[in-house]
Scaffold this motif. Structure first.
Motif, short mmCIF file in Angstrom:
data_model
loop_
_atom_site.label_atom_id
_atom_site.label_comp_id
_atom_site.label_asym_id
_atom_site.label_seq_id
_atom_site.Cartn_x
_atom_site.Cartn_y
_atom_site.Cartn_z
N GLY A 113 -12.24 -8.56 -10.76
CA GLY A 113 -12.68 -9.09 -12.02
C GLY A 113 -13.95 -8.64 -12.54
O GLY A 113 -14.57 -8.27 -12.07
N SER A 114 -14.13 -8.65 -14.10
CA SER A 114 -15.34 -8.21 -14.50
C SER A 114 -16.45 -9.04 -14.11
O SER A 114 -17.62 -8.49 -13.87
CB SER A 114 -15.13 -8.28 -16.15
N LYS A 115 -16.36 -10.43 -13.90
CA LYS A 115 -17.52 -11.08 -13.40
C LYS A 115 -18.03 -10.59 -12.03
O LYS A 115 -19.10 -10.51 -11.89
CB LYS A 115 -16.84 -12.70 -13.80
N ILE A 161 1.75 1.66 -3.44
CA ILE A 161 0.86 2.24 -4.30
C ILE A 161 0.78 3.81 -4.00
O ILE A 161 0.50 4.27 -5.11
CB ILE A 161 -0.43 1.57 -4.07
N THR A 180 -7.51 -1.48 -2.02
CA THR A 180 -6.32 -2.31 -2.03
C THR A 180 -6.14 -3.08 -0.61
O THR A 180 -5.52 -4.01 -0.63
CB THR A 180 -5.19 -1.61 -2.51
N GLU A 181 -6.67 -2.85 0.33
CA GLU A 181 -6.48 -3.25 1.76
C GLU A 181 -7.50 -4.19 1.90
O GLU A 181 -8.69 -4.26 1.87
CB GLU A 181 -6.63 -2.30 2.80
N ASP A 228 -8.36 -9.29 -16.21
CA ASP A 228 -9.29 -8.64 -16.88
C ASP A 228 -8.83 -6.73 -16.96
O ASP A 228 -8.80 -6.26 -17.97
CB ASP A 228 -10.78 -8.37 -16.45
N PHE A 229 -8.80 -6.60 -15.61
CA PHE A 229 -8.33 -5.31 -15.23
C PHE A 229 -7.19 -4.86 -15.81
O PHE A 229 -7.02 -3.77 -16.52
CB PHE A 229 -8.54 -4.97 -13.72
N ASN A 288 -1.51 -4.51 -7.83
CA ASN A 288 -2.17 -3.32 -7.62
C ASN A 288 -1.17 -2.20 -7.47
O ASN A 288 -1.44 -1.02 -7.96
CB ASN A 288 -2.73 -3.31 -6.05
N ASP A 307 0.79 -1.27 -0.11
CA ASP A 307 0.00 0.12 -0.17
C ASP A 307 0.74 1.31 -0.08
O ASP A 307 0.45 2.20 -0.62
CB ASP A 307 -0.89 0.09 1.14
N LEU A 320 -12.66 3.84 -16.55
CA LEU A 320 -12.95 3.30 -17.73
C LEU A 320 -12.97 2.19 -17.76
O LEU A 320 -14.17 1.53 -18.34
CB LEU A 320 -11.80 3.85 -18.64
N TYR A 321 -12.50 1.16 -16.85
CA TYR A 321 -12.72 -0.20 -16.64
C TYR A 321 -13.84 -0.35 -16.13
O TYR A 321 -15.08 -1.20 -16.66
CB TYR A 321 -11.61 -0.95 -16.00
N LYS A 342 -9.25 -4.93 -4.65
CA LYS A 342 -8.58 -4.79 -5.95
C LYS A 342 -7.70 -6.02 -6.00
O LYS A 342 -7.01 -6.57 -5.15
CB LYS A 342 -7.89 -3.76 -6.12
N PRO A 343 -7.33 -6.51 -7.21
CA PRO A 343 -8.02 -6.34 -8.43
C PRO A 343 -9.35 -6.99 -8.44
O PRO A 343 -9.57 -8.04 -8.08
CB PRO A 343 -7.05 -6.75 -9.53
N PHE A 380 -7.02 -4.29 -19.56
CA PHE A 380 -7.87 -3.22 -19.92
C PHE A 380 -7.00 -1.95 -19.74
O PHE A 380 -6.92 -1.12 -20.53
CB PHE A 380 -9.01 -3.18 -19.25
N ALA A 381 -6.63 -2.02 -18.56
CA ALA A 381 -5.49 -0.71 -18.22
C ALA A 381 -4.51 -0.64 -19.24
O ALA A 381 -4.11 0.79 -19.40
CB ALA A 381 -5.37 -0.86 -16.54
N THR A 398 -5.65 0.70 -22.49
CA THR A 398 -5.75 2.18 -22.20
C THR A 398 -4.71 2.94 -22.34
O THR A 398 -4.57 4.07 -23.08
CB THR A 398 -6.62 2.38 -21.01
N GLY A 438 -8.50 7.03 -10.30
CA GLY A 438 -7.61 6.60 -11.53
C GLY A 438 -8.64 6.52 -12.63
O GLY A 438 -9.45 6.03 -12.81
N ILE A 439 -8.03 6.90 -13.68
CA ILE A 439 -8.55 7.01 -15.15
C ILE A 439 -8.85 5.62 -15.69
O ILE A 439 -10.01 5.36 -16.03
CB ILE A 439 -7.92 8.06 -15.93
N THR A 440 -7.74 4.87 -15.62
CA THR A 440 -7.94 3.51 -16.17
C THR A 440 -9.07 2.62 -15.32
O THR A 440 -9.77 1.92 -15.92
CB THR A 440 -6.77 2.66 -16.06
N MET A 441 -9.07 2.82 -14.05
CA MET A 441 -10.03 2.25 -13.24
C MET A 441 -11.25 2.67 -13.71
O MET A 441 -12.44 1.72 -13.86
CB MET A 441 -9.69 2.66 -11.77
N SER A 468 -16.53 0.19 -18.74
CA SER A 468 -16.87 -0.74 -19.69
C SER A 468 -17.64 -1.83 -19.54
O SER A 468 -18.44 -2.39 -19.97
CB SER A 468 -15.62 -0.92 -20.62
N GLU A 524 -8.98 15.63 -19.51
CA GLU A 524 -8.96 14.96 -18.10
C GLU A 524 -8.03 15.65 -17.05
O GLU A 524 -8.20 15.99 -16.09
CB GLU A 524 -8.65 13.62 -18.12
N ASP A 575 -1.68 3.32 -14.37
CA ASP A 575 -2.83 4.69 -14.48
C ASP A 575 -2.03 5.87 -14.64
O ASP A 575 -2.50 6.86 -15.32
CB ASP A 575 -3.51 4.51 -13.06
#
Lengths: 206, 291, 142
Positions: free
Chosen positions: C125-127, A129, C101-102, A190-191, A158, A126, C33-34, C122-123, A194-195, A198, C28-31, C37, B26, A165
């Motif tokens: 998954g989409s499911k 991060i 994240t904790e 997945d994430f 993470n 953490d 957008l994810y 985190k992380p 995607f990240a 992007t 977070g921008i990627t977060m 989607s 952004e 990001d």
């Protein structure tokens, strides 16, 4: 006419700035009254050597407005010592304090620089991060290279995700290969896929 | 010589891709709170193209790196200036005056006793349109106006503009949104085509010079119930914005409100105030329990 | 939810489509957008906010069936945002999921105490994200 013009408010109070010594300000920092602590914290920005005392107070301070004033003074002091003490708060259980410290560190790039290596090597993922989040927002030309190093060397998903990001905004084309390697490392996540896609798209600009 | 290109150069289209545009928007939003939708791309791109040639950047990418990392923040400031229109006229963004009489003031006086003081601060007041608009709104639309000791403070950093505000002379354009009835009631037409605000109103506003980052100048603004600070903070960098927000915190009475411009948000600046939705407007409140 | 009988707060003209509206609050921008989607693919309408104050503003401005809230954010963290929202009569019933994240039990407790209905680590998954969104948004009084 119901609107009245009063004497300018407070104009009867002493006009000139009162000269209060550093020690008196340090004492006022422990006052029971939030507004006194706030103004003491603000004025202590003129005494860089009080950064540790400001941080000690920050650790126990409960009033959001006094915290804000202390953080602002630490930013204005902007010394490596102040940055080092602020970085300790990244370990705090108090999310508000942690994020306040992160935002302050983002505003003191020069003082931060000397602490980055240590933070990125911290055993607590953490903390790494948070270090990456700081690097993603700070105005430091070396930040993209640090983030690239993170995605090459850090094994924690993470931590890498946070770096990706940041790179989506500040990464350069020379980092596309590192991103592709990272995508292979986390194939199936997945994430991350995607990240990384992007970030790569944004770095390429198309 | 690096002359800025004429704004609408045909090559402006090629300056940034759609992805670049998203990335820029952004960043710009995070730094300023100003948000551009997709339909503003042409507008934004023209201005960026002109800045790119002004600073002789090689590409959008170069220029973005410069704006992003420049420690002085000067180039970002140029962009803010180019992307915003700072004009003032009577009843500008008047939905906030609706919120003032229908939402904010009722909340403010609910904690007061009849006859208590209600203090409103217009900062920066520029040439006076805003504080006079507030005064007229209260007189015309706040039924309880007579029950309270209302004080309107107005400050600006610019002493010349303050003399204009005190003189209260306005062009036809400036009073375009003032109805004929209100013009007749609060203004005096002058032979030169200008309108002068009536003496009673001029004398009811306390105009003074103050720099928002100078604590000795702002220290006298205390126990304020409502602050109007519209379209000022966008011109400051992160630190000064935060300092100004903290100064407002000191100036406000507990439970007091801040009204920002329509494209501004406290969310970029400070967590010290809580957003409130009053009569459809988002305003920011100093928590009652703050001290 | 205890307030399930209160009527939905959709402003006029706010056409509800698909499975409902979700507010995603993450710096977070990627977060963001994810989440967008994944959730749009599941039939939700998504709006974004980049920190807790903005999340609070957006939650006030229009009605949502679910808020997905990151914990570590500038200006106002996720716990602080939820605590503030839970004291607001207009917003106290909107379901919320925190994502952090904790993974420790203490943090989970902190999320639930702040007013989260569910928490994810985190992380995501989409499911997992889709399932939790469907489950928690399903409690919404719509």
């Amino acid at each position: 006419m119901v609107l009245v013009k009063q004497k300018t408010p407070g104009s009867e109070s002493p006009g000139g700035p009162e000269v209060v010594g550093r020690d008196a300000l340090l004492a006022a920092l422990e006052s029971d009254t939030a507004s006194d602590r706030r103004s003491a914290a603000r004025e202590l920005a003129a005494f860089p050597e009080t950064a540790p005392a400001l941080c000690d107070r920050l650790a126990v301070e409960q009033s959001p407005s006094v915290r804000a004033a202390i953080l602002m003074s630490l930013i204005r002091i902007g010394s490596p010592e102040a940055a080092g003490r602020l970085a300790e708060f990244l370990r705090s259980d108090d999310a508000t304090l942690r994020n306040g410290a992160m935002e302050a560190l983002q505003e003191m790039p020069d003082a931060l620089e000397g602490h980055v290596d240590r933070l990125l090597a911290d055993g607590d993922s953490d903390v790494r991060i948070f270090a990456v989040n700081i690097l993603s927002a700070v105005r430091l030309r070396s930040a993209p290279a640090w983030l690239a190093r993170v995605i090459r060397s850090d094994s924690h998903v993470n931590v890498c995700a946070a770096a990706v990001d940041g790179l989506a905004e500040i990464g350069g084309v020379e980092m596309l290969d590192d991103l592709a390697d990272l995508r292979r490392r986390f194939a199936g996540d997945d994430f991350m896929e995607f990240a990384i896609d992007t970030a790569s798209l944004r770095i390429r600009g198309r | 010589m690096a002359l800025p290109k004429p704004a609408a150069g045909p090559d402006a289209k090629s300056v940034m891709t759609d992805v670049d545009y998203e990335k820029f928007c952004e960043f710009f939003y995070r730094k300023t709170g100003i948000q551009f939708k997709e339909n503003k791309k042409y507008y934004v791109e023209r201005r960026i193209a002109s800045r790119i040639s002004a600073v002789r950047a090689e590409s959008f990418r170069d220029y973005f790196t410069m704006v992003r990392f420049q420690s002085s923040g000067e180039e970002l400031q140029h962009l803010v200036n180019d992307m915003t229109v700072n004009e003032t006229y009577f009843f500008r963004e008047d939905y906030q005056f609706d919120a003032l009489v229908d939402g904010i003031l009722p909340a403010v006086v609910s904690r007061k006793r009849p006859g208590d003081r209600v203090r409103i601060w217009s900062v920066p007041c520029s040439s006076g349109e805003e504080p006079y608009s507030i005064a007229i709104t209260l007189l015309e639309r706040w039924a309880e106006c007579d029950c309270w000791d209302i004080e309107i403070l107005a400050s600006d950093i610019d002493s010349r503009i303050l003399s204009e505000a005190r003189a209260g002379l306005y062009s036809e354009r400036s009073v375009a949104r003032v109805s004929t009835a209100l013009r007749g009631k609060y203004f005096r037409p002058r032979p030169d085509g200008q309108f002068q605000i009536c003496d009673d109103l001029r004398e009811s506003i306390d105009f003074s010079m103050a720099n928002v980052v100078d604590r000795t100048q702002t220290g006298r603004f205390r126990d304020v119930d409502v602050i109007f600070c519209r379209n000022l903070l966008i011109y400051f960098d992160d630190i000064v914005r935060r300092q100004t927000a903290e100064m407002f915190f000191d100036a406000l009475a507990p439970g007091g409100f801040i009204c920002l411009g329509h494209s501004e948000s406290m969310s970029r600046i400070s967590p010290l105030f809580l957003p409130r939705k009053l009569r459809g407007s988002i305003v920011y409140q100093k928590p009652l329990s703050a001290e | 939810m205890s307030n399930a009988s209160s009527s939905p707060r959709h402003p006029q003209g706010d056409e509800v489509s698909g499975r409902g509206r979700i507010l995603v609050v993450d710096d977070g921008i990627t977060m963001r957008l994810y989440y967008r989607s994944v959730l749009e693919a599941a039939g939700f309408e998504v709006e974004e906010a980049t920190n807790g104050v903005e999340g609070y503003e957006k939650a006030l401005a229009s009605a949502f069936d679910l808020m997905i809230v990151d914990i570590n954010m500038p200006k106002m963290d996720g716990y602080a945002m939820l605590r503030a929202i839970r004291t607001d009569p207009a917003l106290c019933a909107v379901p919320a999921v925190t994502i952090s994240t904790e993974a420790s039990e203490r943090d989970a407790q902190q999320a639930l105490r702040a007013g989260a209905n569910f928490y994810l680590v985190k992380p995501v998954g989409s499911k997992e994200l889709t399932e939790v969104a469907l489950m928690v948004a399903g409690r919404s009084p719509r």
